[in-house]
Design a protein around this motif. Structure first.
Motif, short mmCIF file in Angstrom:
data_model
loop_
_atom_site.label_atom_id
_atom_site.label_comp_id
_atom_site.label_asym_id
_atom_site.label_seq_id
_atom_site.Cartn_x
_atom_site.Cartn_y
_atom_site.Cartn_z
N ARG A 156 60.65 113.31 69.49
CA ARG A 156 60.47 111.80 69.69
C ARG A 156 58.94 111.47 69.93
O ARG A 156 58.04 112.26 70.62
CB ARG A 156 61.54 111.38 70.92
N LEU A 157 58.73 110.30 69.64
CA LEU A 157 57.42 109.68 70.07
C LEU A 157 57.34 108.98 71.60
O LEU A 157 58.11 108.11 71.62
CB LEU A 157 56.92 108.68 69.32
N SER A 158 56.77 109.65 72.34
CA SER A 158 57.04 109.15 73.66
C SER A 158 55.48 109.08 74.44
O SER A 158 54.51 109.72 74.13
CB SER A 158 57.69 110.40 74.57
N LEU A 159 55.53 108.17 75.32
CA LEU A 159 54.41 107.92 76.20
C LEU A 159 54.47 108.85 77.51
O LEU A 159 55.47 109.12 78.18
CB LEU A 159 54.32 106.43 76.73
N ALA A 160 53.26 109.43 77.86
CA ALA A 160 53.40 110.40 78.93
C ALA A 160 52.04 110.28 79.82
O ALA A 160 51.13 109.76 79.40
CB ALA A 160 53.22 111.84 78.44
N GLY A 198 51.74 102.56 68.01
CA GLY A 198 51.27 102.35 69.58
C GLY A 198 51.15 100.90 70.05
O GLY A 198 51.69 100.34 70.84
N PRO A 199 50.30 100.40 69.16
CA PRO A 199 49.81 98.89 69.69
C PRO A 199 51.22 98.12 69.37
O PRO A 199 51.28 97.16 70.27
CB PRO A 199 48.68 98.77 68.64
N LYS A 200 51.83 98.39 68.46
CA LYS A 200 53.13 97.56 68.32
C LYS A 200 54.32 97.75 69.28
O LYS A 200 54.82 96.73 69.94
CB LYS A 200 53.74 97.99 66.73
N LEU A 232 50.16 109.27 73.94
CA LEU A 232 51.33 108.72 73.25
C LEU A 232 51.50 109.90 72.31
O LEU A 232 50.55 109.84 71.18
CB LEU A 232 51.32 107.39 72.35
N ASP A 233 52.30 110.66 72.13
CA ASP A 233 52.35 111.71 71.11
C ASP A 233 54.20 112.27 70.98
O ASP A 233 54.78 111.75 71.74
CB ASP A 233 51.68 112.95 71.73
N LEU A 234 54.14 113.05 69.89
CA LEU A 234 55.40 113.68 69.57
C LEU A 234 55.84 114.70 70.53
O LEU A 234 55.03 115.63 71.06
CB LEU A 234 55.43 114.39 68.21
N VAL A 235 57.08 114.60 70.97
CA VAL A 235 57.59 115.52 72.04
C VAL A 235 58.83 116.42 71.57
O VAL A 235 59.70 115.44 71.12
CB VAL A 235 57.80 114.89 73.56
N GLU A 248 57.17 112.34 81.14
CA GLU A 248 57.55 111.25 80.49
C GLU A 248 57.91 110.06 81.24
O GLU A 248 58.42 110.45 82.42
CB GLU A 248 58.63 111.63 79.42
N ILE A 249 58.14 108.88 81.15
CA ILE A 249 58.60 107.76 81.91
C ILE A 249 59.81 107.20 81.29
O ILE A 249 59.92 107.04 80.01
CB ILE A 249 57.47 106.67 82.26
N GLU A 250 60.45 106.46 82.06
CA GLU A 250 61.72 105.71 81.59
C GLU A 250 61.31 104.53 80.71
O GLU A 250 60.32 103.77 80.97
CB GLU A 250 62.69 105.14 82.73
N GLY A 251 61.71 104.32 79.72
CA GLY A 251 61.69 103.26 78.63
C GLY A 251 60.34 103.70 77.90
O GLY A 251 59.89 102.55 77.10
N GLY A 252 59.74 104.92 78.04
CA GLY A 252 58.55 105.12 77.28
C GLY A 252 58.66 105.71 75.93
O GLY A 252 57.69 106.13 75.29
#
Length: 394
Positions: A156-160, A198-200, A232-235, A248-252
């Motif tokens: 998953r591509l996720s914000l951390a 990411g920007p999108k 913002l990376d693959l996890v 990771e965070i909810e909604g990220g």
């Protein structure tokens, strides 16, 4: 080569901007690339390198496969399991063939180059991760996802963000966006290799004061080094994040990804034989993937008629099979006469229900239970094929 590299070479210290409604992303061209997102009332012109969508004049059909890494190995394994082994005379060569598919060339490329060459017409089909298609395809309508779940390459591509400091009590994207620290002068700094997605994503979720930087190597070190607030990376499992005190965070989560079969719309419509080869590859994939984890269970059962035996089998929920049990007489010779005192039951059972199914068969009189793994399950017609024809307007 990057699609924007020729432009970068001409304007080594220049900058260009890409606009969305009320948001602009600024890219400065230097040794490190930064993309910032901030609120804007004015509309800025889109500057982008044109993508040549012309299909080159050639007779062969080209399939792009990843050239290195786990994705490459898993892709070759999938093709082999579908009786489509790739024949490569020399492992150093970038071109190969699949003997079962005439007029098909296999080209080993970097995943991002597979997407780019699908768009330029140099490839017709490709197998890559959905994240790669989304990042480098950028929503281009010429790309069609033929099969979206090849059952490997899951991530998953996720914000951390860090677990410590000002982020200690931040556990959701909403809470991150509401932090008063982020301003035009001091935006949220995100390190990533996904400078389109990411920007999108940030724009769609209302985060206005964000700046993106591309960094080489392990992004997990960026927050600890002070060069980014988040990544913002693959996890996959999340272990690397945890070991570097990130969370990771909810909604990220930007995107759930796995390996997909992707094609050029123009190639499928215009190139002779491309649609037929795609149909065969798709059918083989579907049949193999549907059979994964499925077993054929055969048992003998005494009964007065096939209907009576079927009634007993169907009384057990886990013995229904794909469409119902196959029941047929088992003939034997007794006292010089051919009789059918037993009936053979054949059903398809998923691995997780295998032992329970055997127990239920025994409970209703089954014996001589035989079990064998399934290799393929072919439908009358795969639903994904109908979906593909619909997308193509055929």
């Amino acid at each position: 080569m990057s699609l924007l590299q020729p432009y970068f070479q001409q304007c080594a210290s220049a900058a260009f901007s890409i606009s969305f409604p009320s948001h602009s992303f600024y890219v400065s061209v230097s040794k490190r690339t930064f993309i910032s997102c901030c609120s804007s009332q004015s509309q800025t012109a889109l500057v982008d390198a044109p993508i040549d969508s012309k299909i080159a004049e050639r007779d062969d059909i080209r399939l792009g496969l990843p050239s290195k890494g786990r994705m490459a190995a898993d892709t070759l394994d999938l093709l082999k399991d579908c009786q489509l082994s790739v024949k490569q005379v020399n492992p150093r060569q970038y071109v190969a063939e699949i003997p079962q598919l005439s007029n098909l060339e296999v080209w080993f490329q970097r995943p991002k180059d597979i997407v780019r060459k699908l768009l330029s017409g140099d490839l017709d089909l490709g197998i890559v991760g959905l994240d790669t298609v989304s990042e480098y395809g950028q929503g281009n309508e010429d790309l069609i996802i033929v099969h979206d779940t090849l059952e490997y390459g899951d991530c998953r591509l996720s914000l951390a963000i860090p677990k410590y400091g000002i982020f200690e009590n931040i556990n959701s994207l909403r809470e991150l966006a509401e932090m008063p620290q982020w301003t035009v002068e001091k935006p949220l700094r995100v390190a990533t290799g996904f400078t389109y997605l990411g920007p999108k994503f940030m724009k769609e979720h209302g985060l206005k004061h964000v700046i993106f930087s591309t960094a080489d190597g392990a992004l997990e070190a960026a927050p600890a080094m002070g060069i980014a607030d988040a990544i913002l990376d693959l996890v996959s499992s999340g272990t690397t994040l945890r070991e570097n005190n990130l969370k990771e965070i909810e909604g990220g989560v930007v995107l759930e990804s796995q390996a997909v079969l992707v094609a050029s719309r123009k190639a499928l419509i215009q190139r002779k034989g491309a649609l037929d080869i795609t149909h065969e590859i798709l059918e083989r994939f579907e049949a193999h993937l549907r059979a994964l984890g499925q077993f054929t269970v055969t048992a003998n059962m005494r009964g007065g008629s096939a209907e009576e035996v079927a009634e007993r089998v169907l009384s057990q929920p886990s013995l229904a099979g794909l469409q119902g049990p196959t029941v047929c007489p088992v003939f034997c010779k007794r006292d010089g006469k051919v009789t059918a005192d037993y009936y053979a039951i054949v059903i398809c059972v998923p691995k997780k229900a295998l032992y329970k199914s055997v127990q239920q068969l025994r409970a209703i009189g089954g014996s001589g239970v035989l079990i064998s793994p399934l290799t393929y399950i072919f439908d009358e017609e795969t639903p994904r094929w109908r979906e593909l024809l619909s997308k193509l307007g055929i």
